[in-house]
Design an enzyme around this catalytic site. Sequence first.
Site, PDB file in Angstrom:
ATOM      1  N   GLN A 150     -31.436  15.262 -47.420  1.00  0.00           N
ATOM      2  CA  GLN A 150     -32.858  15.228 -47.088  1.00  0.00           C
ATOM      3  C   GLN A 150     -33.520  13.896 -47.429  1.00  0.00           C
ATOM      4  O   GLN A 150     -34.651  13.653 -47.025  1.00  0.00           O
ATOM      5  CB  GLN A 150     -33.594  16.364 -47.791  1.00  0.00           C
ATOM      6  N   HIS A 195     -27.728  22.669 -47.121  1.00  0.00           N
ATOM      7  CA  HIS A 195     -28.020  21.283 -46.722  1.00  0.00           C
ATOM      8  C   HIS A 195     -26.805  20.376 -46.877  1.00  0.00           C
ATOM      9  O   HIS A 195     -26.559  19.522 -46.032  1.00  0.00           O
ATOM     10  CB  HIS A 195     -29.177  20.703 -47.542  1.00  0.00           C
ATOM     11  N   HIS A 246     -29.948  27.934 -50.143  1.00  0.00           N
ATOM     12  CA  HIS A 246     -30.674  27.082 -49.189  1.00  0.00           C
ATOM     13  C   HIS A 246     -30.275  25.611 -49.377  1.00  0.00           C
ATOM     14  O   HIS A 246     -29.952  24.921 -48.405  1.00  0.00           O
ATOM     15  CB  HIS A 246     -32.191  27.260 -49.385  1.00  0.00           C
ATOM     16  N   GLU A 247     -30.290  25.142 -50.618  1.00  0.00           N
ATOM     17  CA  GLU A 247     -29.944  23.739 -50.882  1.00  0.00           C
ATOM     18  C   GLU A 247     -28.464  23.464 -50.627  1.00  0.00           C
ATOM     19  O   GLU A 247     -28.108  22.400 -50.116  1.00  0.00           O
ATOM     20  CB  GLU A 247     -30.342  23.330 -52.304  1.00  0.00           C
ATOM     21  N   GLY A 277     -36.706  22.589 -54.239  1.00  0.00           N
ATOM     22  CA  GLY A 277     -35.322  22.152 -54.133  1.00  0.00           C
ATOM     23  C   GLY A 277     -35.248  20.954 -53.205  1.00  0.00           C
ATOM     24  O   GLY A 277     -36.092  20.788 -52.325  1.00  0.00           O
ATOM     25  N   CYS A 325     -38.803  24.480 -45.470  1.00  0.00           N
ATOM     26  CA  CYS A 325     -37.934  23.347 -45.790  1.00  0.00           C
ATOM     27  C   CYS A 325     -38.744  22.058 -45.665  1.00  0.00           C
ATOM     28  O   CYS A 325     -39.502  21.900 -44.713  1.00  0.00           O
ATOM     29  CB  CYS A 325     -36.756  23.331 -44.818  1.00  0.00           C
ATOM     30  N   LEU A 326     -38.582  21.168 -46.628  1.00  0.00           N
ATOM     31  CA  LEU A 326     -39.302  19.901 -46.595  1.00  0.00           C
ATOM     32  C   LEU A 326     -38.962  19.085 -45.350  1.00  0.00           C
ATOM     33  O   LEU A 326     -39.789  18.320 -44.866  1.00  0.00           O
ATOM     34  CB  LEU A 326     -39.012  19.082 -47.856  1.00  0.00           C
TER      35      LEU A 326
END
Length: 187
Positions: A50, A146, A142-143, A45, A100-101
């Site tokens: 991000q 963000h 989760h996304e 995702g 998480c990235l």
Amino acid sequence: MIYPIVAYGHPVLRKVAEDIEEGDLDVKKLIEDMFETMYNAHGVGLAAPQIGKAIRIFVVDGSPMGDDEEDDEMEGFKKVFINPIIVEEKGEKWGFEEGCLSIPDVRETVMRHDTVTINYLDENFEEHEETYDGVKARIIQHEYDHIEGVLFTDYLSSFKKRLLKSRLTNISKGKVSSGYRMTFPKK
């Protein structure tokens, strides 16, 4: 185009993102770039904050999580969510280790609701309202966080946050190896 991933500590990750109006930008190109960036970083995702854009869009592709032959639930779970609104979260909360990235090399168990109903626009600006459960619901939550300025570390106990403090500080200072390009907060 592969964007650098914005690292923990960057202010854009704490902003509530703005809605996208049809025609504001080349959404198809942005979506293509977001998927390319996500795949390059081996994510499932990616939300616009991000990549440094405080706009309400995220992409998901859960197929890498369905490696087990018996677990093909994630197969074909590749979607774009524009201007999403979570209508309802329900069901028992359950724990799952998330990463998480934007926060490389940190994984912690986060409790989330089992089921989520979300209203969103697709890449053609057509409206949908769908319900997801299990890991799909978790990826979406989760996304979605963000674009609301929330990170998975916000759900951790104060004790866990204290244990992670130095690692998170190092990430924000660029003292991390991620395997993909990153943008760090200005000093």
